[in-house]
Design an enzyme around this catalytic site. Structure first.
Site, PDB file in Angstrom:
ATOM      1  N   ASN A  50      -6.719  -3.744  -4.472  1.00  0.00           N
ATOM      2  CA  ASN A  50      -7.941  -3.128  -5.002  1.00  0.00           C
ATOM      3  C   ASN A  50      -7.649  -1.851  -5.776  1.00  0.00           C
ATOM      4  O   ASN A  50      -8.400  -1.495  -6.691  1.00  0.00           O
ATOM      5  CB  ASN A  50      -8.945  -2.863  -3.877  1.00  0.00           C
ATOM      6  CG  ASN A  50      -8.358  -2.065  -2.742  1.00  0.00           C
ATOM      7  OD1 ASN A  50      -7.333  -2.468  -2.169  1.00  0.00           O
ATOM      8  ND2 ASN A  50      -8.962  -0.941  -2.399  1.00  0.00           N
ATOM      9  N   TYR A  88      -2.089   4.365  -6.310  1.00  0.00           N
ATOM     10  CA  TYR A  88      -3.270   5.126  -5.885  1.00  0.00           C
ATOM     11  C   TYR A  88      -3.657   6.196  -6.903  1.00  0.00           C
ATOM     12  O   TYR A  88      -4.221   7.230  -6.561  1.00  0.00           O
ATOM     13  CB  TYR A  88      -3.076   5.734  -4.482  1.00  0.00           C
ATOM     14  CG  TYR A  88      -3.099   4.682  -3.402  1.00  0.00           C
ATOM     15  CD1 TYR A  88      -2.002   3.851  -3.197  1.00  0.00           C
ATOM     16  CD2 TYR A  88      -4.231   4.484  -2.617  1.00  0.00           C
ATOM     17  CE1 TYR A  88      -2.033   2.849  -2.239  1.00  0.00           C
ATOM     18  CE2 TYR A  88      -4.262   3.485  -1.662  1.00  0.00           C
ATOM     19  CZ  TYR A  88      -3.162   2.669  -1.475  1.00  0.00           C
ATOM     20  OH  TYR A  88      -3.193   1.672  -0.528  1.00  0.00           O
ATOM     21  N   VAL A 107      -4.958  -2.919   4.958  1.00  0.00           N
ATOM     22  CA  VAL A 107      -5.142  -2.135   6.176  1.00  0.00           C
ATOM     23  C   VAL A 107      -3.867  -1.324   6.393  1.00  0.00           C
ATOM     24  O   VAL A 107      -2.772  -1.887   6.425  1.00  0.00           O
ATOM     25  CB  VAL A 107      -5.409  -3.049   7.384  1.00  0.00           C
ATOM     26  CG1 VAL A 107      -5.544  -2.229   8.656  1.00  0.00           C
ATOM     27  CG2 VAL A 107      -6.662  -3.879   7.137  1.00  0.00           C
ATOM     28  N   HIS A 136      -3.750  -9.610  -0.916  1.00  0.00           N
ATOM     29  CA  HIS A 136      -3.901  -8.218  -0.490  1.00  0.00           C
ATOM     30  C   HIS A 136      -4.782  -8.037   0.748  1.00  0.00           C
ATOM     31  O   HIS A 136      -4.431  -7.328   1.671  1.00  0.00           O
ATOM     32  CB  HIS A 136      -4.431  -7.385  -1.655  1.00  0.00           C
ATOM     33  CG  HIS A 136      -4.479  -5.927  -1.341  1.00  0.00           C
ATOM     34  ND1 HIS A 136      -3.335  -5.183  -1.086  1.00  0.00           N
ATOM     35  CD2 HIS A 136      -5.523  -5.069  -1.180  1.00  0.00           C
ATOM     36  CE1 HIS A 136      -3.681  -3.930  -0.806  1.00  0.00           C
ATOM     37  NE2 HIS A 136      -4.995  -3.835  -0.849  1.00  0.00           N
ATOM     38  N   HIS A 173     -11.577  -2.328   6.927  1.00  0.00           N
ATOM     39  CA  HIS A 173     -11.626  -3.545   6.100  1.00  0.00           C
ATOM     40  C   HIS A 173     -11.838  -4.800   6.956  1.00  0.00           C
ATOM     41  O   HIS A 173     -11.398  -5.886   6.584  1.00  0.00           O
ATOM     42  CB  HIS A 173     -10.342  -3.685   5.265  1.00  0.00           C
ATOM     43  CG  HIS A 173     -10.024  -2.459   4.468  1.00  0.00           C
ATOM     44  ND1 HIS A 173     -10.902  -1.919   3.569  1.00  0.00           N
ATOM     45  CD2 HIS A 173      -8.917  -1.667   4.443  1.00  0.00           C
ATOM     46  CE1 HIS A 173     -10.353  -0.837   3.021  1.00  0.00           C
ATOM     47  NE2 HIS A 173      -9.164  -0.658   3.536  1.00  0.00           N
ATOM     48  N   ASP A 213       0.833  -1.205   0.000  1.00  0.00           N
ATOM     49  CA  ASP A 213       0.000   0.000   0.000  1.00  0.00           C
ATOM     50  C   ASP A 213       0.867   1.255   0.000  1.00  0.00           C
ATOM     51  O   ASP A 213       0.649   2.166   0.790  1.00  0.00           O
ATOM     52  CB  ASP A 213      -0.950  -0.012   1.207  1.00  0.00           C
ATOM     53  CG  ASP A 213      -1.820  -1.255   1.228  1.00  0.00           C
ATOM     54  OD1 ASP A 213      -1.281  -2.360   1.423  1.00  0.00           O
ATOM     55  OD2 ASP A 213      -3.028  -1.133   1.012  1.00  0.00           O
TER      56      ASP A 213
END
Ligand SMILES: [Fe+2]
Length: 472
Positions: free
Chosen positions: A230, A196, A353, A315, A325, A164
């Protein structure tokens, strides 16, 4: 004291101690200063475009076969297609090799990509430093990498872990801390959510490009093993973009065909003494689906005599005690966890997370719809689950936890950071997690892993420490 009273007292003591054992592990008392997470502006030095006409940029490499004798080299040119050739040579030799790749472009809403090149170089020697060069004429760029040792049960190898990541100032700190860690990984296991870009209107794909330039200082020199998150979906049907994972799969190639997979979202590699399985939380995993069938066939192929360490990347975490989440990974866990226990997966790394958490070895596979056995239990055949979605992206920190800390949670902290999984031999691996707010050498959580196949004894060290459960 009579015998009966003694037994009553003993029962009370045992009950009291079981309550303590059933309490969760450690919630770190470290409280990170809350700061806004903002992306670095396009004109930041970390996004600098390399000088020269049509200079290759966004260079990244990943393993290109099952065993580590091939590498996929990828880069982008923006002025014209240019050359698809990679020139490469082992250290201390004059003879240069070359390989031809392919080039592609893609459109995404109002964005047209640069020329994205992918070239697989093969038949590399193990444990050898190679230099490689991409580009044409005066604007070539040169990089280097080291191939892994030949696969073997006691081959030491060090993996870095990030997830992330995004492209904020915190992202830059995470990557810098990883690079400056003295026990720096030889390969990065990346657990998903890259750029992102989808944070912006129409998923501004220029942010995919800037991320590629930002991370190049690492991705060009050591392989990153990619997992889809995602934020790689880029599913925007209202703007005509109805092909999931379009930018991600155009930009980041993986060796899925060598793993017998039919899609780049789930695959496996072997590297040194590890067998690494990559799964997609955002692709179908129900019975009879391609991913399910592939995994069903994959687990029996794992040879722990050859690769003792069985690592899974996915993920969306299955064991997560944050109020972010929460239980999103539950349906996948229900479908697949019994295999993870049967085949004694050593560790599962997840992201999603935006904080850090390490679980006990637990499983939750006993339940059927009538027996009420739906609580995770300590299980020495089960993996340790680690959430490391703490790269520091634009969405900020996950600092809201469930209370009391569940018994499956061994250690958790709401901070950004990275981790190192350092395999020593077939029986032992040393793992530690570093928060960005410390000096690079400080380990904020560490754990000795005992291999589930060769050394399956209980390595849990969690003791209930009441003084540490103070974060609110
Ligand atoms: Fe995510």
């Amino acid at each position: 004291m009579g015998v009966s009273n003694f037994f009553i007292l003993l029962c009370l003591i045992l009950c009291a101690s079981s309550v303590l054992v059933c309490n969760g592990g450690i919630t770190s008392s470290f409280v990170r200063k809350i700061e806004p997470s903002v992306d670095m502006p396009f004109d930041s030095d970390v996004f600098r475009v390399p000088p020269g006409y049509n200079a290759p940029q966004q260079v990244h490499i990943t393993q290109g076969d099952q065993v580590g004798r091939a590498m996929i080299i990828s880069w982008v040119t923006v002025d014209e297609p240019g050359s698809n050739t990679v020139v490469y040579w082992p250290e201390n030799t004059k003879h240069k090799h070359s390989a031809e790749g392919t080039v592609l472009t893609y459109k995404y809403t109002n964005y047209i990509s640069g020329y994205i090149h992918h070239c697989t170089i093969k038949k590399l020697k193990f444990d050898t430093k190679y230099s490689y060069e991409v580009g044409l004429g005066l604007t070539t760029r040169q990089f280097w990498f080291t191939t892994p040792p030949q696969i073997g049960p006691d081959v030491p190898y060090t993996f870095g872990l990030m997830g992330d990541l995004g492209q904020t100032y915190d992202s830059n700190r995470t990557l810098t801390h990883y690079e400056s860690n003295p026990s720096k990984g030889q390969t990065v296991l990346f657990v998903g959510d890259i750029s992102y870009a989808d944070h912006y209107p129409l998923h501004d794909n220029r942010r995919w490009d800037s991320w590629g330039r930002f991370a190049e200082r690492s991705t060009a020199y050591q392989p990153w093993i990619w997992t889809a998150g995602n934020h790689e979906l880029d599913f925007l049907p209202e703007s005509g973009e109805s092909t999931p994972f379009k930018p991600y799969t155009r930009r980041y190639h993986v060796p899925y065909k060598a793993a017998g997979s039919t899609a780049p979202l789930w695959y496996s590699i072997k590297r040194a003494s590890a067998h690494i399985i990559v799964l997609s939380s955002y692709s179908a995993y129900g019975m009879y689906t391609p991913q399910y069938s592939w995994l069903e066939a994959e687990f029996p192929k794992v040879n722990r005599t050859e690769t003792p360490w069985l690592i899974v990347l996915l993920h969306s975490p299955w064991y997560n005690s944050y109020n972010y989440h929460f239980m999103e990974g539950e349906s996948m866990r229900v479908m697949l966890e019994h295999w993870f226990v049967k085949y004694k997966v050593d560790v599962v790394f997840s992201g999603h997370v935006h904080a850090y958490e390490r679980s006990e070895r637990v499983s939750n596979v006993a339940y059927n719809i009538v027996n009420r056995a739906c609580t995770p239990v300590k299980d020495q055949s089960a993996p340790v689950y680690i959430t490391i979605g703490d790269g520091g992206n634009i969405e900020g920190l996950a600092n809201n936890m469930t209370w009391p800390q569940p018994s499956y949670s061994a250690h958790r902290e709401a901070s950004f950071g990275h981790a190192i999984f350092d395999i020593k031999n077939r029986t032992h691996a040393y793992y530690n997690w570093h928060r960005n707010d410390d000096g690079y050498a400080v380990s904020a959580d560490s754990h000795w892993f005992f291999n589930r196949y060769w050394n399956p004894v209980d390595e849990s060290t969690t003791t209930v420490d009441q003084s540490t459960t103070t974060v609110s």
